[in-house]
Design an enzyme around this catalytic site. Structure first.
Site, short mmCIF file in Angstrom:
data_model
loop_
_atom_site.label_atom_id
_atom_site.label_comp_id
_atom_site.label_asym_id
_atom_site.label_seq_id
_atom_site.Cartn_x
_atom_site.Cartn_y
_atom_site.Cartn_z
N GLY A 89 42.04 -22.70 -60.99
CA GLY A 89 41.20 -23.77 -60.49
C GLY A 89 41.48 -25.00 -61.33
O GLY A 89 42.64 -25.29 -61.63
N SER A 117 47.06 -19.39 -63.39
CA SER A 117 47.01 -20.86 -63.31
C SER A 117 46.16 -21.42 -64.44
O SER A 117 46.58 -21.41 -65.59
CB SER A 117 46.49 -21.26 -61.93
OG SER A 117 46.59 -22.64 -61.72
N ALA A 118 44.96 -21.92 -64.17
CA ALA A 118 44.10 -22.46 -65.24
C ALA A 118 43.81 -21.39 -66.29
O ALA A 118 43.72 -21.69 -67.48
CB ALA A 118 42.80 -23.00 -64.66
N HIS A 144 52.93 -23.33 -62.19
CA HIS A 144 53.26 -24.04 -60.93
C HIS A 144 54.39 -25.05 -61.14
O HIS A 144 54.41 -26.11 -60.50
CB HIS A 144 52.05 -24.78 -60.37
CG HIS A 144 50.81 -23.96 -60.19
ND1 HIS A 144 50.70 -22.98 -59.25
CD2 HIS A 144 49.62 -24.00 -60.84
CE1 HIS A 144 49.48 -22.45 -59.32
NE2 HIS A 144 48.82 -23.04 -60.28
N GLU A 155 56.60 -20.88 -59.33
CA GLU A 155 55.70 -20.06 -58.54
C GLU A 155 56.23 -18.64 -58.40
O GLU A 155 57.42 -18.42 -58.22
CB GLU A 155 55.51 -20.68 -57.15
CG GLU A 155 54.86 -22.06 -57.19
CD GLU A 155 53.41 -22.02 -57.62
OE1 GLU A 155 53.15 -21.69 -58.81
OE2 GLU A 155 52.54 -22.30 -56.79
#
Length: 246
Positions: free
Chosen positions: A90, A122-123, A159, A194
């Site tokens: 997020g 991700s985060a 990413h 990715e």
């Protein structure tokens, strides 16, 4: 970095084209948990904690893994007693603000040092590094500090996108932004494309996932390509410094 051998799975992303949430990383998640059947999910990178936790339950409970949201009780106590923790993606600034305010920095570090598996996406992968400085996210909130869990001693850029010569975009490429980071800091950055993830166990670190691999950016040298399946344990041997004077 915690003492001992941390058990980490750090995903660049949680979704892949044509696949359901976390489907591409199911085997890696099961390997990381190594028979454990419950996990505490940290949903604070998104605003709707209930909906986010429901999504994670839908992905992991069919694998026999019980999921409890960290917001469904006292977050610090739930993490302190967890078999494993998953920190979702997020907005990194929102996540880091929450983990500071909820007192999760030291408890996560302590539990990982004891051997608790940590899964990040991700985060949540950004949060496993020393600082949020290599996130791609907009600072929608102001955390009290850029300091994160520091489970690995280098930075990660999830990413990662390679420069596209045909793009009409006139802003900085990801490569240019990471180069700017290294103008001010001497800390290696693992830029994961990715579908890739970093797996740490038994004192070793390996890049895995799709064939696209990653790039490593270091101050004073050209980026180095790292193929999927490569051993990247050497990254922990670099002692980095933030806010250096050029």
């Amino acid at each position: 970095m915690p003492q001992g051998h941390p058990n980490l799975l750090l995903l660049s992303n949680s979704t892949a084209p044509g696949r359901t949430y976390l489907e591409h990383a199911r085997e890696a998640i099961l390997e990381t948990l190594d028979g454990l059947r419950s996990i505490v999910f940290v949903p604070f990178a998104l605003a709707d904690h209930d909906a986010y936790t429901k999504t994670v339950r839908g992905a992991l409970e069919p694998l026999g893994i019980t999921v409890r949201g960290a917001h469904e009780g006292t977050p610090r106590d739930l993490v302190a007693g967890a078999e494993a923790v998953f920190v979702g993606g997020g907005n990194t600034f929102r996540l880091v603000k929450a983990i500071h305010e909820l007192g999760l920095i030291d408890v996560v570090r302590a539990r990982v040092a004891e051997g608790m598996p940590y899964v990040g996406s991700s985060a949540g992968t950004n949060a496993a590094t020393p600082s949020l400085r290599t996130t791609n996210d907009m600072p929608i909130v102001q955390p009290p500090s850029f300091q994160t869990f520091g489970l690995v001693p280098f930075q990660i850029n999830p990413h990662y996108l390679d420069p596209d010569p045909a793009s009409m975009h006139q802003g900085e490429t990801r490569e240019e932004r990471l180069t700017q980071f290294l103008e001010e800091n001497d800390v290696p950055v693992l830029a994961m494309r990715e579908g890739t993830w970093l797996r740490a166990s038994d004192g070793a670190m390996r890049l895995d996932g799709v064939a696209a691999g990653a790039r490593v950016f270091c101050r004073g040298s050209e980026p180095v390509e790292v193929p999927s399946g490569a051993d990247v344990t050497w990254l922990v041997e670099r002692v980095g410094s933030f806010d250096i004077h050029r």
